[in-house]
Design a protein around this motif. Structure first.
Motif, PDB file in Angstrom:
ATOM      1  N   ALA A 184       0.784  -1.245   0.072  1.00  0.00           N
ATOM      2  CA  ALA A 184      -0.177   0.333   0.120  1.00  0.00           C
ATOM      3  C   ALA A 184       0.903   1.215   0.056  1.00  0.00           C
ATOM      4  O   ALA A 184       1.955   1.333   0.324  1.00  0.00           O
ATOM      5  CB  ALA A 184      -0.791   0.127   1.263  1.00  0.00           C
ATOM      6  N   ILE A 205       2.096   4.057   1.944  1.00  0.00           N
ATOM      7  CA  ILE A 205       1.932   4.166   3.581  1.00  0.00           C
ATOM      8  C   ILE A 205       1.896   5.548   3.886  1.00  0.00           C
ATOM      9  O   ILE A 205       2.943   6.545   3.471  1.00  0.00           O
ATOM     10  CB  ILE A 205       3.208   3.581   4.089  1.00  0.00           C
ATOM     11  CG1 ILE A 205       3.468   1.902   3.432  1.00  0.00           C
ATOM     12  CG2 ILE A 205       3.083   3.223   5.513  1.00  0.00           C
ATOM     13  CD1 ILE A 205       2.086   1.277   3.768  1.00  0.00           C
ATOM     14  N   TYR A 255       1.565   5.134   9.860  1.00  0.00           N
ATOM     15  CA  TYR A 255       1.945   3.951   9.716  1.00  0.00           C
ATOM     16  C   TYR A 255       3.614   3.856   9.612  1.00  0.00           C
ATOM     17  O   TYR A 255       4.154   4.916   9.040  1.00  0.00           O
ATOM     18  CB  TYR A 255       1.474   2.728   8.593  1.00  0.00           C
ATOM     19  CG  TYR A 255       0.236   2.600   8.653  1.00  0.00           C
ATOM     20  CD1 TYR A 255      -0.438   1.334   9.503  1.00  0.00           C
ATOM     21  CD2 TYR A 255      -0.766   3.511   8.195  1.00  0.00           C
ATOM     22  CE1 TYR A 255      -1.697   1.229   9.702  1.00  0.00           C
ATOM     23  CE2 TYR A 255      -2.313   3.164   8.449  1.00  0.00           C
ATOM     24  CZ  TYR A 255      -2.700   2.098   9.208  1.00  0.00           C
ATOM     25  OH  TYR A 255      -3.954   1.934   9.484  1.00  0.00           O
ATOM     26  N   LEU A 312      -5.366   1.147   5.099  1.00  0.00           N
ATOM     27  CA  LEU A 312      -4.488   0.335   4.029  1.00  0.00           C
ATOM     28  C   LEU A 312      -5.388  -0.108   3.025  1.00  0.00           C
ATOM     29  O   LEU A 312      -6.222  -0.846   3.421  1.00  0.00           O
ATOM     30  CB  LEU A 312      -3.563  -0.671   4.857  1.00  0.00           C
ATOM     31  CG  LEU A 312      -2.692  -0.138   6.038  1.00  0.00           C
ATOM     32  CD1 LEU A 312      -2.364  -1.447   6.682  1.00  0.00           C
ATOM     33  CD2 LEU A 312      -1.593   0.561   5.334  1.00  0.00           C
TER      34      LEU A 312
END
Length: 628
Positions: free
Chosen positions: A35, A37, A41, A71
């Motif tokens: 993903a 980010i 995260y 996500l």
């Protein structure tokens, strides 16, 4: 960044490319770090895995409220059909405080929706051995990357990919910082995958679970019929079949929680609570309300009301229950005061949901002069609206924790001094009963709770894990008698007994969907219904000069249960150790000939013995032995 050739994934900007043909049952692998980010995260590496973890616990421990908190993946599948979802993650050293995350409740971008499913209580369970088939449950614990089958545990029962739409959006989100997510996998439903299959993306070679035993319908009556304490269960749509054949006490599992009844303000849904109540009333069972005040599963609309308005709503909530169920026997007034008070976590931003916490702690008085005024006031309101009901405090991880039990006793004493409490509840969940047999710390804490409160104790939410039958059976044999045989415990409520149980993945259910009983359920019935053996009083005699090893006689016992195999005979206290008893046969022999020879002739000695009937030990019984 690692990308799987069979599923190209992204977040925020979705993209996917055609994939090569794969074996029919190859799993579709979704690397967590593929993903885009956000700063919410962090990406790290450990034990050969590249993982994603949320930097801080999610606001209010709630699901993602915006794209930065989510996500979001675009997953292209090789073919239409039904899929199961798996996840590989590591739970950190805090166990139950490091184990939760969110997944979307089905395919689609879930940002800005309420369509999230909490994955929680996964510190126990999962698989790491390459040859192991990944099912619900499993032996893995914390501090290790493990595969966990989410389907059947949380989220949709089926992830369906339709013809002509092979690319689907999958959403996930972090919740607790100690949870490291490595990857997800979608496997063909009906196929079973080993750890190695999911690690390598290879076709399914796992072993299907064995078929259930033949269907069974229990004849009843309830297990604890005629006993001085009840044995009940949580009641819900999934926990209804054959209920009255097993249990003689009813607690609504979710139907009595405020958010279940009044998720929309002034719109009441009593459906599940009514069903539980009718189950109790139509069978003459005790009905216990769960729960008036808690910091979970509370209406979202309560969170940001002014305190005075919150208090008025609390009064309306109490009054509505009292009007609909005027004859409640027992009420859990406050649930989990030590662990989940109705207070928004400190990291909850203004206007952000606290995940159904209620946030009416201050409306009830907050800490106040006692430190627990909010509890005192909650109970005072309960006594006002339910003057004839027995009022209970309830929490988990009490008798397994010496600090917790002392704090709990302090709260009970505050309430007892004001005449506001009648019963003490301890939940008894599987994560709190892991101490090895004979569980000396739990037993000591239970004794302490009983002696310091001098109130009836109820085990309110018992469950015993075990996907393997022998494991669950051993757990019940270890745990259940400790509670059931304690004189201060007046009843036990299981927190479900069928699949659909909140710890289904951990194997806490006792019967199959078709009613077939697992060995732990068979044992539980036999144990509770068991009539204790009674040692038969006998008059025996022995010569004062008899040498060691001389047989005096054989102890005897009676039992109302037929075909009882007596075993484990033992002396409880005897006349100076003069006699011994064979544990297998009950044969009494001279153990100390020298001591026997000093006893005046005509003296009657008493030997106290007990015996095991396969389920319980008898009370000590006496054998009179005259010395001649």
């Amino acid at each position: 960044m690692s990308m799987d050739s069979r599923a190209l994934l992204s977040a925020c900007v979705f993209w996917a490319v055609p994939i090569a043909a794969v074996a029919q049952t190859e799993p579709v692998i979704v690397e967590a770090e593929s993903a885009t980010i956000s700063s919410a995260y962090a990406v790290g590496t450990a034990d050969g895995a590249t993982y994603v973890t949320i930097v801080n616990d999610s606001p209010g421990f709630g699901p993602p409220a915006n794209a930065e908190g989510a996500l979001t993946y675009s997953v292209t599948f090789p073919a239409a059909g039904n899929y199961d979802l798996y996840a590989r993650f590591r739970v950190g050293p805090m166990g139950g405080s490091d184990d939760s995350f969110y997944i979307g409740n089905g395919f689609g971008d879930k940002v800005g929706t309420g369509q999230w499913v909490l994955v929680n209580q996964v510190d126990g369970g999962g698989f790491t051995t390459p040859a192991d088939t990944v099912r619900n449950g499993g032996p893995a614990t914390t501090n290790v990357f493990k595969w966990f089958r989410l389907t059947g545990f949380a989220g949709p029962a089926t992830w369906t990919v339709p013809e002509g739409n092979l690319t689907q959006v999958f959403s996930a989100g972090g919740r607790e910082t100690g949870n490291f997510i490595d990857k997800f996998a979608f496997g063909r439903q009906g196929s079973w995958y080993t750890v190695n299959n999911l690690d390598t993306g290879s076709a399914a070679t796992g072993t299907p679970p064995p078929p259930p035993p033949p269907p069974y319908t229990p004849p009843g009556p309830p297990i604890a019929t005629g006993k001085p304490k009840y044995l009940g269960s949580a009641h819900s749509p999934a926990q209804t079949a054959n209920f009255a054949a097993y249990w003689n006490q009813v607690t609504p599992e979710n139907g009595g929680k405020w958010a279940s009844v009044e998720s929309t303000r002034d719109v009441m849904d009593w459906t599940q609570a009514d069903a539980a109540y009718q189950m109790a009333r139509s069978n003459g069972f005790v009905f216990k309300w769960h729960v008036l005040v808690w910091g979970n599963q509370q209406p979202e609309w309560m969170q940001n009301l002014p305190p005075a308005e919150q208090l008025e709503e609390l009064r309306e909530w109490y009054a509505a229950i009292a009007a609909r169920y005027p004859d409640l026997e027992q009420i859990e007034v406050v649930n989990e005061p030590l662990h989940d008070p109705p207070l928004a976590p400190a990291n909850t931003p203004p206007g952000q949901s606290c995940g159904g916490c209620g946030n009416y702690y201050e409306a009830l008085g907050g800490a106040g002069a006692t430190g627990w005024d909010w509890i005192v006031n909650a109970f005072a309101l309960a006594r006002e609206y339910f003057p004839n009901a027995k009022l209970m405090l309830n929490d988990y991880s009490i008798v397994n924790d010496g600090n917790a039990v002392r704090t709990y006793v302090g709260i009970v004493k505050l309430l007892k001094a004001r005449g506001l409490i009648d019963l003490v509840g301890i939940q008894g969940h599987a994560f709190s009963t892991t101490e090895p047999a004979p569980m000396p710390n739990l037993r000591a804490n239970l004794d302490y709770l009983a002696s310091k409160t001098a109130l009836p104790i109820y085990v309110t939410e018992l469950d015993v894990d075990g996907n393997d039958d022998p494991v669950q059976l051993a757990g019940y044999q270890k745990i259940f008698p400790v509670f059931w045989e304690h004189p201060a415990v007046h009843g036990i409520t299981l927190w479900g007994y069928r699949p659909g149980h909140w710890r289904t993945a951990q194997g806490a259910w006792l019967v199959y969907e078709n009613g077939a009983e697992r060995p732990a359920m068979q044992w539980l019935q036999r144990y509770v219904r068991n009539d204790r053996a009674e040692v038969v009083h006998q008059f025996l005699s022995i010569s004062a000069n008899a040498p060691a090893g001389t047989v005096v006689g054989t102890a005897s016992a009676s039992d109302a249960d037929t075909d009882t195999p007596f075993s484990l005979w033992q002396t409880e206290y005897s006349s100076g150790g003069i006699f011994a008893i064979d544990p297998n046969t009950g044969v009494i022999t001279v153990a100390d000939a020298a001591a026997l020879s000093t006893v005046p002739k005509g003296t009657e000695l008493k030997l106290f013995v007990s015996v095991w009937d396969g389920y319980q030990r008898s009370e000590p019984g006496s054998v009179s032995i005259e010395v001649k």
